[in-house]
Design an enzyme around this catalytic site. Structure first.
Site, PDB file in Angstrom:
ATOM      1  N   ASP A 213      -0.918  14.220  -4.065  1.00  0.00           N
ATOM      2  CA  ASP A 213      -2.048  13.341  -3.818  1.00  0.00           C
ATOM      3  C   ASP A 213      -3.270  14.170  -3.422  1.00  0.00           C
ATOM      4  O   ASP A 213      -3.491  15.233  -3.981  1.00  0.00           O
ATOM      5  CB  ASP A 213      -1.672  12.309  -2.745  1.00  0.00           C
ATOM      6  CG  ASP A 213      -2.329  10.972  -2.948  1.00  0.00           C
ATOM      7  OD1 ASP A 213      -3.535  10.882  -2.694  1.00  0.00           O
ATOM      8  OD2 ASP A 213      -1.646  10.013  -3.344  1.00  0.00           O
TER       9      ASP A 213
ATOM     10  N   HIS B 154      -6.759   9.403   0.774  1.00  0.00           N
ATOM     11  CA  HIS B 154      -5.732   8.684   0.016  1.00  0.00           C
ATOM     12  C   HIS B 154      -4.331   9.226   0.300  1.00  0.00           C
ATOM     13  O   HIS B 154      -3.386   8.467   0.531  1.00  0.00           O
ATOM     14  CB  HIS B 154      -6.067   8.800  -1.472  1.00  0.00           C
ATOM     15  CG  HIS B 154      -5.278   7.915  -2.369  1.00  0.00           C
ATOM     16  ND1 HIS B 154      -4.036   8.265  -2.863  1.00  0.00           N
ATOM     17  CD2 HIS B 154      -5.561   6.698  -2.896  1.00  0.00           C
ATOM     18  CE1 HIS B 154      -3.584   7.301  -3.650  1.00  0.00           C
ATOM     19  NE2 HIS B 154      -4.495   6.341  -3.691  1.00  0.00           N
TER      20      HIS B 154
ATOM     21  N   ASN C  75      -3.972   0.028 -11.531  1.00  0.00           N
ATOM     22  CA  ASN C  75      -4.793  -1.046 -10.958  1.00  0.00           C
ATOM     23  C   ASN C  75      -5.742  -1.707 -11.949  1.00  0.00           C
ATOM     24  O   ASN C  75      -6.655  -2.404 -11.547  1.00  0.00           O
ATOM     25  CB  ASN C  75      -5.636  -0.487  -9.797  1.00  0.00           C
ATOM     26  CG  ASN C  75      -4.796  -0.016  -8.640  1.00  0.00           C
ATOM     27  OD1 ASN C  75      -3.656  -0.427  -8.469  1.00  0.00           O
ATOM     28  ND2 ASN C  75      -5.355   0.858  -7.824  1.00  0.00           N
TER      29      ASN C  75
ATOM     30  N   VAL D  93      10.958   7.523 -14.856  1.00  0.00           N
ATOM     31  CA  VAL D  93      10.467   7.293 -13.496  1.00  0.00           C
ATOM     32  C   VAL D  93      10.761   5.851 -13.090  1.00  0.00           C
ATOM     33  O   VAL D  93      11.216   5.041 -13.900  1.00  0.00           O
ATOM     34  CB  VAL D  93       8.953   7.575 -13.391  1.00  0.00           C
ATOM     35  CG1 VAL D  93       8.612   8.963 -13.896  1.00  0.00           C
ATOM     36  CG2 VAL D  93       8.127   6.523 -14.139  1.00  0.00           C
TER      37      VAL D  93
ATOM     38  N   ASP E  27       0.137  10.502  13.671  1.00  0.00           N
ATOM     39  CA  ASP E  27       1.255  10.001  12.869  1.00  0.00           C
ATOM     40  C   ASP E  27       1.724  11.003  11.813  1.00  0.00           C
ATOM     41  O   ASP E  27       2.780  10.799  11.192  1.00  0.00           O
ATOM     42  CB  ASP E  27       0.862   8.694  12.153  1.00  0.00           C
ATOM     43  CG  ASP E  27       0.804   7.516  13.109  1.00  0.00           C
ATOM     44  OD1 ASP E  27       1.111   7.699  14.303  1.00  0.00           O
ATOM     45  OD2 ASP E  27       0.435   6.418  12.665  1.00  0.00           O
TER      46      ASP E  27
ATOM     47  N   ASN F 206       6.333   7.602  17.146  1.00  0.00           N
ATOM     48  CA  ASN F 206       5.799   8.191  18.376  1.00  0.00           C
ATOM     49  C   ASN F 206       5.262   7.174  19.366  1.00  0.00           C
ATOM     50  O   ASN F 206       4.564   7.537  20.319  1.00  0.00           O
ATOM     51  CB  ASN F 206       4.698   9.198  18.016  1.00  0.00           C
ATOM     52  CG  ASN F 206       3.583   8.564  17.189  1.00  0.00           C
ATOM     53  OD1 ASN F 206       3.539   7.344  17.015  1.00  0.00           O
ATOM     54  ND2 ASN F 206       2.685   9.389  16.670  1.00  0.00           N
TER      55      ASN F 206
ATOM     56  N   VAL G  16       1.236   3.445  13.177  1.00  0.00           N
ATOM     57  CA  VAL G  16       2.132   2.780  12.233  1.00  0.00           C
ATOM     58  C   VAL G  16       3.317   3.699  11.959  1.00  0.00           C
ATOM     59  O   VAL G  16       3.138   4.853  11.562  1.00  0.00           O
ATOM     60  CB  VAL G  16       1.414   2.462  10.901  1.00  0.00           C
ATOM     61  CG1 VAL G  16       2.372   1.757   9.939  1.00  0.00           C
ATOM     62  CG2 VAL G  16       0.185   1.598  11.146  1.00  0.00           C
TER      63      VAL G  16
ATOM     64  N   SER H 133      -1.242   2.158  -5.450  1.00  0.00           N
ATOM     65  CA  SER H 133      -1.083   3.393  -4.680  1.00  0.00           C
ATOM     66  C   SER H 133      -0.417   3.131  -3.344  1.00  0.00           C
ATOM     67  O   SER H 133       0.285   3.989  -2.807  1.00  0.00           O
ATOM     68  CB  SER H 133      -2.450   4.038  -4.418  1.00  0.00           C
ATOM     69  OG  SER H 133      -2.842   4.861  -5.471  1.00  0.00           O
TER      70      SER H 133
END
Length: 641
Positions: free
Chosen positions: A271, A308, A396, A410, A281, A321, A325, A478
């Site tokens: 990415d 992204h 998209n 895939v 996080d 933690n 999230v 994504s």
């Protein structure tokens, strides 16, 4: 002869002559970047048509004066050479040459070489779609409507860095708020009554805002109040209080016992990088590689300028933690391959080579290209044979599934949303389609769909991490793909099949993983099956902790050592999709003496008989059969049709 009449000189009375005299130059096409690789078709060997030595090709290309070899991609260690079980060392050359030279090379190789453009890739995070009736017409004159938008929070504090777009009947106007929270937007040929929409998207920590047919003033500032994420009941006291996103709950991650965290599994996020140095996080992420700057700065994968990759990584493996999230598999070993901004097919091939060398288990690909790539397909298949499962966002565009999600090798993921999981005045409300079920699930309006879709996952109003230590709510396939990638890591780590019969790396392991995820999905009825595939994966079903109602032993593994039967599906990559590049119309031109001499005189390939495909990987055999049914390799190569 006058100076301006000399050959190559521009007469002074011609347009652009003055600019040229000031040192400017005419815009001309630059050399295109092409991939050159051996076509790896085992069927050719079955018919006694051995590929020629790729070393000869490489030497000829390097010797050609008007061809530049930019990079060489391939295995770097013995692990890469033997990872797919074939002991091959496939090489891909990244070159720069004219379209004419590429066409000539393709013709002279007579089907034994792949010669294709090195396409640019794009990420599948959704760009906001304005009102449908807005046109792209630029007015040549008329009044200018200028207005000031002021963006503030509930404490009346300015929100800087928010993207603001104003939509009229013609081209929209966009800008970013300054330190005072203000931006001035100007629209040509519009009046306050013709304004159709106002969209505000803060960079992070706030909900977006959308107002249809806004009452806009041209004399006073127009104030937009944006709400912090914590104002939403499901995110109360966030980020100080750790939460699971609505999508994770929809997949029942919240009911999974705490000891299931994806330990021992390697996941790659190919990415834009990840903010591992700054985000609480993501600080557990220690491995990565900047593919874009691999020669000079391979360690700059932590610099995520478009956020992204950080967002995707948070969904997959956000730390447990006590804040922010939590991801699906917080104890998985994450590898970040930075490919954006500016990623191309060649760099994705290189990133997958990194994954093969590092023995990664699952790869998240929230990206796509304009057209299929045979060179990339060969690398995806090679990764699959090395035991790497690629989870890919469907796209998209709202149309057909994009490549590489359309590959038969895939797992393609479409996006869904759910009513009641975002404010009604947010931009997320514009993603709702007409396909809504009784529980409020809806097929996202933007999501690509078709028979290639394996499953669907939450991809609307997904909260996750962004640089530096912030959070944002985004839409897109994504965002859907990382939900399934995180689940795949849990399945590989904790499902008993992968501690026994399918522990060894290989294509069968990947197929078994895909089979489990699809079989563990709950059906959603949102229009046709192409929008949801097998449905929404359920975490407890996928890990074998609960049996899906009505499915019984569908998740049971085949007997030890038995081969997974891959169901025959409709072709997912047609010959036209795999080879055609309709934007091209190159002219025939000889490559020239040295290269032509090296490659000239090769025999015609002819057609490959279908019986020769019997011993191939089933999904690849399907891929080849589709190509052969519609194109005679070597006689009429479809790449340049």
């Amino acid at each position: 002869m006058a100076k301006n009449a000399e050959v190559g000189a521009a007469p002074q009375d011609q347009p652009g002559a003055a600019a040229a005299s000031d040192g400017a130059r005419s815009v001309k096409p630059r050399k295109a970047q092409y991939l050159v690789a051996s076509r790896s078709l085992p069927a050719l060997q079955t018919l006694g048509l051995q590929p020629f030595s790729f070393n000869v090709v490489e030497e000829a290309l390097r010797a050609a004066p008007d061809i530049e070899v930019v990079d060489t991609l391939g295995p770097k260690t013995a692990i890469g050479v033997f990872a797919d079980g074939l002991g091959t060392s496939p090489t891909v050359l990244v070159t720069r040459m004219s379209d004419q030279k590429a066409f000539a090379l393709h013709q002279q190789a007579q089907g034994r070489l792949i010669v294709e453009p090195d396409q640019h890739l794009s990420l599948h995070e959704l760009a906001f779609q304005g009102p449908y009736l807005v046109t792209g017409v630029t007015p040549s004159g008329g009044a200018v409507l200028s207005t000031t938008i002021l963006v503030v929070d509930p404490n009346n504090q300015p929100v800087a860095g928010a993207d603001v777009s104003l939509y009229g009947s013609l081209l929209p106007a966009s800008g970013t708020t300054d330190a005072r929270g203000q931006v001035v937007l100007s629209l040509f040929g519009e009046t306050p009554d013709s304004i159709r929409g106002l969209y505000v998207k803060p960079k992070s920590d706030y909900w977006s805002f959308y107002q249809q047919n806004p009452d806009i003033s041209t004399s006073n500032a127009n104030v937009v109040l944006v709400q912090p994420l914590s104002a939403w009941p499901q995110l109360a006291n966030f980020p100080q209080r750790q939460v699971l996103g609505w999508g994770q709950k929809a997949m029942r991650l919240d009911q999974l016992p705490d000891q299931y965290r994806g330990q021992g599994i390697k996941v790659a996020v190919i990415d834009s990088g990840a903010a591992a140095l700054t985000h609480a996080d993501l600080k557990q992420i220690r491995y990565g590689f900047d593919i874009l700057n691999k020669k000079d700065h391979p360690d700059t994968w932590t610099d995520d300028v478009i956020s992204h990759g950080s967002h995707c990584a948070g969904v997959i493996a956000g730390a447990n933690n006590g804040q922010g999230v939590r991801g699906f598999a917080p104890d998985a070993e994450i590898h970040v391959c930075k490919l954006f901004p500016g990623g191309q097919i060649s760099q994705l091939i290189d990133a997958l080579e990194y994954c093969i060398e590092k023995q990664v288990d699952v790869v998240n690909l929230s990206l796509g290209g304009a057209e299929p790539s045979e060179a990339l397909e060969q690398q995806i298949l090679r990764a699959k044979r090395a035991g790497i499962a690629c989870i890919v966002a469907a796209g998209n565009s709202g149309g057909a599934v994009q490549y590489p999600a359309s590959s038969p090798n895939v797992l393609a993921v479409a996006a869904i949303g759910k009513l009641g999981e975002f404010p009604s005045d947010s931009g997320h409300s514009q993603t709702i389609s007409k396909f809504v079920d009784a529980d409020g699930h809806f097929a996202a309006k933007f999501s690509c769909f078709g028979p290639e879709v394996a499953v669907c996952a939450p991809g609307v109003a997904i909260t996750s991490s962004v640089p530096g230590n912030n959070y944002a709510v985004w839409d897109g396939t994504s965002m859907a793909a990382p939900h399934v990638t995180g689940l795949a890591a849990l399945v590989l780590a904790h499902h008993p099949d992968f501690q026994g019969a399918y522990k060894s790396r290989g294509a069968e392991r990947v197929e078994r993983l895909f089979q489990i995820i699809k079989s563990a999905s709950r059906r959603l009825y949102l229009g046709d099956a192409g929008r949801t595939g097998f449905g929404l994966p359920d975490t407890l079903f996928a890990l074998g902790l609960q049996a899906p109602a009505g499915i019984g032993q569908a998740l049971a593994a085949p007997a030890a050592g038995a081969r997974v039967q891959v169901p025959v599906a409709q072709p997912q990559v047609t010959a036209e999709q795999a080879f055609a590049s309709q934007a091209w119309n190159p002219l025939l031109a000889p490559l020239g003496g040295q290269l032509g001499g090296q490659l000239g005189g090769l025999g015609q390939l002819g057609q490959i008989g279908r019986p020769a495909l019997g011993g191939l990987d089933p999904s690849y055999a399907l891929y080849l059969n589709t190509l052969l049914a519609q194109s005679q390799l070597g006689r009429n190569p479809g790449l340049f049709n």
